[in-house]
Motif scaffolding. Structure first.
Motif, PDB file in Angstrom:
ATOM      1  N   GLN A 124      58.410  93.606  32.564  1.00 27.51           N
ATOM      2  CA  GLN A 124      57.062  93.042  32.480  1.00 27.51           C
ATOM      3  C   GLN A 124      56.762  92.168  33.695  1.00 27.51           C
ATOM      4  OE1 GLN A 124      54.455  93.474  30.055  1.00 27.51           O
ATOM      5  NE2 GLN A 124      53.436  92.557  31.835  1.00 27.51           N
ATOM      6  N   ALA A 125      57.751  91.354  34.111  1.00 27.19           N
ATOM      7  CA  ALA A 125      57.562  90.500  35.285  1.00 27.19           C
ATOM      8  C   ALA A 125      57.341  91.344  36.539  1.00 27.19           C
ATOM      9  CB  ALA A 125      58.764  89.587  35.460  1.00 27.19           C
ATOM     10  N   LYS A 126      58.097  92.426  36.677  1.00 31.60           N
ATOM     11  CA  LYS A 126      57.914  93.320  37.823  1.00 31.60           C
ATOM     12  C   LYS A 126      56.496  93.905  37.828  1.00 31.60           C
ATOM     13  CE  LYS A 126      61.231  96.338  38.351  1.00 31.60           C
ATOM     14  NZ  LYS A 126      62.282  97.303  37.927  1.00 31.60           N
ATOM     15  N   ALA A 127      56.032  94.335  36.650  1.00 26.16           N
ATOM     16  CA  ALA A 127      54.687  94.909  36.565  1.00 26.16           C
ATOM     17  C   ALA A 127      53.628  93.859  36.897  1.00 26.16           C
ATOM     18  CB  ALA A 127      54.460  95.470  35.157  1.00 26.16           C
ATOM     19  N   ASP A 128      53.834  92.630  36.430  1.00 26.35           N
ATOM     20  CA  ASP A 128      52.875  91.556  36.709  1.00 26.35           C
ATOM     21  C   ASP A 128      52.798  91.257  38.206  1.00 26.35           C
ATOM     22  OD1 ASP A 128      52.279  91.301  34.029  1.00 26.35           O
ATOM     23  OD2 ASP A 128      53.642  89.607  33.695  1.00 26.35           O
ATOM     24  N   TRP A 129      53.953  91.217  38.869  1.00 24.92           N
ATOM     25  CA  TRP A 129      53.950  90.930  40.306  1.00 24.92           C
ATOM     26  C   TRP A 129      53.337  92.093  41.096  1.00 24.92           C
ATOM     27  CZ3 TRP A 129      53.823  86.941  43.190  1.00 24.92           C
ATOM     28  CH2 TRP A 129      54.170  86.981  44.548  1.00 24.92           C
ATOM     29  N   ARG A 130      53.682  93.288  40.700  1.00 26.56           N
ATOM     30  CA  ARG A 130      53.150  94.478  41.382  1.00 26.56           C
ATOM     31  C   ARG A 130      51.629  94.539  41.266  1.00 26.56           C
ATOM     32  NH1 ARG A 130      55.796  98.002  38.588  1.00 26.56           N
ATOM     33  NH2 ARG A 130      57.630  98.190  39.929  1.00 26.56           N
ATOM     34  N   ALA A 131      51.102  94.107  40.118  1.00 28.78           N
ATOM     35  CA  ALA A 131      49.660  94.183  39.867  1.00 28.78           C
ATOM     36  C   ALA A 131      48.905  92.943  40.334  1.00 28.78           C
ATOM     37  CB  ALA A 131      49.420  94.415  38.377  1.00 28.78           C
ATOM     38  N   GLY A 132      49.603  91.952  40.885  1.00 31.45           N
ATOM     39  CA  GLY A 132      48.932  90.748  41.371  1.00 31.45           C
ATOM     40  C   GLY A 132      48.499  89.793  40.282  1.00 31.45           C
ATOM     41  N   ARG A 133      49.191  89.839  39.142  1.00 30.21           N
ATOM     42  CA  ARG A 133      48.797  88.970  38.024  1.00 30.21           C
ATOM     43  C   ARG A 133      49.487  87.597  38.050  1.00 30.21           C
ATOM     44  NH1 ARG A 133      48.767  94.130  35.090  1.00 30.21           N
ATOM     45  NH2 ARG A 133      50.976  93.871  34.559  1.00 30.21           N
ATOM     46  N   MET A 134      50.359  87.341  39.016  1.00 27.33           N
ATOM     47  CA  MET A 134      51.029  86.037  39.107  1.00 27.33           C
ATOM     48  C   MET A 134      50.394  85.251  40.249  1.00 27.33           C
ATOM     49  SD  MET A 134      55.028  87.114  38.418  1.00 27.33           S
ATOM     50  CE  MET A 134      55.575  85.431  38.078  1.00 27.33           C
TER      51      MET A 134
ATOM     52  N   PRO B 121      51.134  80.339  45.365  1.00 24.00           N
ATOM     53  CA  PRO B 121      51.071  78.886  45.586  1.00 24.00           C
ATOM     54  C   PRO B 121      49.710  78.460  46.119  1.00 24.00           C
ATOM     55  CG  PRO B 121      53.128  79.761  46.424  1.00 24.00           C
ATOM     56  CD  PRO B 121      52.293  80.944  46.042  1.00 24.00           C
ATOM     57  N   ASP B 122      49.202  77.348  45.624  1.00 26.78           N
ATOM     58  CA  ASP B 122      47.877  76.870  46.011  1.00 26.78           C
ATOM     59  C   ASP B 122      47.764  76.665  47.517  1.00 26.78           C
ATOM     60  OD1 ASP B 122      47.011  76.757  43.320  1.00 26.78           O
ATOM     61  OD2 ASP B 122      48.006  74.835  43.070  1.00 26.78           O
ATOM     62  N   ALA B 123      48.826  76.148  48.140  1.00 25.74           N
ATOM     63  CA  ALA B 123      48.778  75.801  49.562  1.00 25.74           C
ATOM     64  C   ALA B 123      49.437  76.864  50.445  1.00 25.74           C
ATOM     65  CB  ALA B 123      49.443  74.440  49.786  1.00 25.74           C
ATOM     66  N   ASP B 124      49.714  78.052  49.870  1.00 20.21           N
ATOM     67  CA  ASP B 124      50.388  79.093  50.650  1.00 20.21           C
ATOM     68  C   ASP B 124      50.101  80.448  49.992  1.00 20.21           C
ATOM     69  OD1 ASP B 124      51.990  80.556  52.341  1.00 20.21           O
ATOM     70  OD2 ASP B 124      53.819  79.403  51.989  1.00 20.21           O
ATOM     71  N   ASP B 125      48.848  80.879  50.072  1.00 23.83           N
ATOM     72  CA  ASP B 125      48.439  82.076  49.323  1.00 23.83           C
ATOM     73  C   ASP B 125      47.942  83.222  50.203  1.00 23.83           C
ATOM     74  OD1 ASP B 125      46.059  81.019  50.192  1.00 23.83           O
ATOM     75  OD2 ASP B 125      45.116  80.893  48.206  1.00 23.83           O
ATOM     76  N   LEU B 126      48.309  83.210  51.486  1.00 20.77           N
ATOM     77  CA  LEU B 126      47.810  84.232  52.397  1.00 20.77           C
ATOM     78  C   LEU B 126      48.784  85.378  52.610  1.00 20.77           C
ATOM     79  CD1 LEU B 126      46.058  82.002  55.103  1.00 20.77           C
ATOM     80  CD2 LEU B 126      45.079  83.075  53.058  1.00 20.77           C
ATOM     81  N   GLU B 127      50.003  85.251  52.113  1.00 24.59           N
ATOM     82  CA  GLU B 127      50.985  86.329  52.216  1.00 24.59           C
ATOM     83  C   GLU B 127      51.967  86.218  51.063  1.00 24.59           C
ATOM     84  OE1 GLU B 127      53.298  86.076  55.779  1.00 24.59           O
ATOM     85  OE2 GLU B 127      53.471  83.897  55.683  1.00 24.59           O
ATOM     86  N   PHE B 128      52.766  87.271  50.857  1.00 19.75           N
ATOM     87  CA  PHE B 128      53.756  87.259  49.782  1.00 19.75           C
ATOM     88  C   PHE B 128      54.786  88.328  50.062  1.00 19.75           C
ATOM     89  CE2 PHE B 128      50.362  90.116  48.500  1.00 19.75           C
ATOM     90  CZ  PHE B 128      51.050  91.246  48.063  1.00 19.75           C
ATOM     91  N   ILE B 129      55.917  88.269  49.339  1.00 24.13           N
ATOM     92  CA  ILE B 129      56.961  89.281  49.451  1.00 24.13           C
ATOM     93  C   ILE B 129      56.691  90.362  48.414  1.00 24.13           C
ATOM     94  CG2 ILE B 129      59.432  89.750  49.294  1.00 24.13           C
ATOM     95  CD1 ILE B 129      59.946  86.839  50.021  1.00 24.13           C
ATOM     96  N   PRO B 130      56.519  91.619  48.833  1.00 28.66           N
ATOM     97  CA  PRO B 130      56.264  92.694  47.869  1.00 28.66           C
ATOM     98  C   PRO B 130      57.483  92.952  46.988  1.00 28.66           C
ATOM     99  CG  PRO B 130      55.715  93.365  50.116  1.00 28.66           C
ATOM    100  CD  PRO B 130      56.490  92.090  50.222  1.00 28.66           C
ATOM    101  N   LEU B 131      57.225  93.531  45.820  1.00 28.41           N
ATOM    102  CA  LEU B 131      58.317  93.924  44.939  1.00 28.41           C
ATOM    103  C   LEU B 131      59.137  95.015  45.606  1.00 28.41           C
ATOM    104  CD1 LEU B 131      59.346  93.545  41.920  1.00 28.41           C
ATOM    105  CD2 LEU B 131      58.113  95.674  41.463  1.00 28.41           C
ATOM    106  N   PRO B 132      60.460  94.852  45.700  1.00 28.68           N
ATOM    107  CA  PRO B 132      61.280  95.896  46.311  1.00 28.68           C
ATOM    108  C   PRO B 132      61.396  97.109  45.401  1.00 28.68           C
ATOM    109  CG  PRO B 132      62.665  94.135  45.462  1.00 28.68           C
ATOM    110  CD  PRO B 132      61.246  93.682  45.299  1.00 28.68           C
ATOM    111  N   PRO B 133      61.844  98.244  45.940  1.00 33.36           N
ATOM    112  CA  PRO B 133      62.038  99.438  45.105  1.00 33.36           C
ATOM    113  C   PRO B 133      63.042  99.170  43.995  1.00 33.36           C
ATOM    114  CG  PRO B 133      62.189  99.975  47.448  1.00 33.36           C
ATOM    115  CD  PRO B 133      62.175  98.481  47.350  1.00 33.36           C
ATOM    116  N   ASP B 134      62.926  99.918  42.908  1.00 32.98           N
ATOM    117  CA  ASP B 134      63.871  99.773  41.802  1.00 32.98           C
ATOM    118  C   ASP B 134      65.285 100.102  42.266  1.00 32.98           C
ATOM    119  OD1 ASP B 134      62.005  98.999  39.953  1.00 32.98           O
ATOM    120  OD2 ASP B 134      61.652 101.031  39.203  1.00 32.98           O
TER     121      ASP B 134
END
Length: 297
Positions: free
Chosen positions: A262-272, A275-288
Motif C-alpha cells: 500500500q505504501a509503495k502504491a501511495d508513493w507511486r501515485a503521489g499520495r504522500m 516536505p513543505d520546504a523541499d517539494d521540488l524533487e523526490f526519489i522515485p520508487l525503485p523497481p520491485d
C-alpha cells in the motif's frame, strides 16, 4: 558470548559511501534496530554537487535516528520541520503511518569538511505502526553522559546504565556512544535480551576476539560483556526487546507485506505529501525486487 560478527558492506550512495551493517541475512534485527548504516567518514571540499544530497523520500512503520561524529546535515520533512543536526545531537523522526523527508548538506557544501555519523532505523511496535508522524531534535543536554577510567559515554536513546535519555521511544531499547582510550575496559550489562556493539573507529577485544572498525559483534543473551580497547576506539552499543518479524522493502518497514504494498502504491501515485520546504524533487520508487521480501527478525 559473541554469536556473530557482521562486517559492514560499503555502498556508494551517489558520491557518498556508507557501510551497511543491518539488515544482515544471518541476523536481520538487534532488538528493534532494523537498519544500521555507518556514514563516512568522508572529506568534502566546498562546492561539491547536490547529487550527494538525499532527496525527499518516504517512510512508514519506523523511527529514523541520525547521530553525527563530525559534519552537519539539514533535515526537512512533511510535518513542517527544518532542523540542522550537528555532532552530539539526535534527530529522531517517527514515520508511523507515513512521512517524507530529505537530508541536505548545505553547510558542508558551503564550507567543506568531514561527514561522519550513524543512520539507524528502529522498527515500531505493531500497535504504533500507524501512529501519527512526528519529529524531535535533542541536544547534548538531553543525553546523559559519563566519564571516568578511560571511558566517555553518551546515552543516545532509551535506558541503560541506570540512566534514561530524554528521547521518546516506543519500545524497551538502548543506544549508546562509547569513546575508549587504548587499554580502557567497559562492561555492557545483560539487562536486554538482544545486544550488539559496533566498532566505528579503532580496535577492541571482546571475549578474547579482536573486533575491528566496521564490524558489529552480536551477543548471546544472559551475560555481561566486557569490552577492552586495543587502540583508542569509538563503539556504538545497541539493542533492546525483540519486536517480532518485520518486512522491509526500500524505505518501508511493516509487520504486514500488504501494508508495504500500500505504501509503495501511495508513493507511486503521489499520495504522500512532500516536505513543505523541499517539494521540488523526490526519489522515485525503485523497481520491485526479485521474489517476495522476507520477514525480518
Amino acid at each position: 558470548m559473541i554469536e556473530l560478527v557482521i562486517d559492514q558492506r560499503r555502498k556508494d550512495l551517489g558520491g557518498f559511501e556508507v557501510g551497511r551493517v543491518l539488515p544482515f541475512h544471518a541476523h536481520r534485527m538487534v532488538g528493534p534496530f532494523v537498519f544500521f548504516d555507518h556514514m563516512g567518514p568522508a572529506q568534502f571540499e566546498a562546492g561539491f554537487p547536490r547529487t550527494v544530497d538525499v532527496r525527499p523520500h518516504p517512510h512508514i512503520g519506523l523511527s529514523t535516528v541520525s547521530y553525527l561524529f563530525e559534519g552537519a546535515m539539514t533535515h526537512r520533512d512533511s510535518v513542517g520541520t527544518t532542523e540542522v543536526i550537528r555532532p552530539g545531537e539526535v534527530n529522531w523522526m517517527t514515520a508511523g503511518k507515513g512521512i517524507t523527508h530529505s537530508e541536505r548538506f548545505e553547510d558542508l557544501r558551503a564550507h567543506g569538511g568531514i561527514m561522519h555519523g550513524i543512520q539507524a532505523w528502529v522498527a515500531l511496535p505493531v500497535e504504533d505502526e500507524e501512529t501519527d508522524p512526528a519529529f524531535a531534535h535533542h541536544g547534548p543536554e538531553d543525553l546523559p553522559t559519563y566519564q571516568g577510567q578511560g571511558l566517555w559515554a553518551r546515552l543516545i536513546a532509551g535506558k541503560a546504565f541506570g540512566a534514561e535519555a530524554k528521547v521518546k521511544t516506543h519500545s524497551p531499547m538502548f543506544y549508546v556512544h562509547w569513546a575508549l582510550d587504548a587499554g580502557a575496559t567497559a562492561q555492557l550489562p545483560a539487562e536486554y535480551p538482544e545486544r550488539a556493539a559496533y566498532v566505528a573507529q579503532g580496535v577492541v577485544e571482546i571475549d578474547g576476539r579482536q573486533i575491528n572498525a566496521g564490524q558489529m559483534a552480536v551477543f548471546a543473551p544472559g551475560q555481561p560483556v566486557l569490552v577492552k580497547a586495543v587502540t583508542d576506539a569509538i563503539v556504538m552499543l545497541l539493542g533492546g526487546e525483540p519486536l517480532g518479524p518485520r518486512f522491509i522493502e526500500w524505505n518501508f518497514v511493516a509487520s504486514s507485506k500488504d501494508r508495504i504494498e500500500q505504501a509503495k502504491a501511495d508513493w507511486r501515485a503521489g499520495r504522500m505529501k512532500l516536505p513543505d520546504a523541499d517539494d521540488l524533487e523526490f526519489i522515485p520508487l525503485p523497481p520491485d525486487p526479485p521474489g517476495p521480501a522476507p520477514a525480518m527478525s
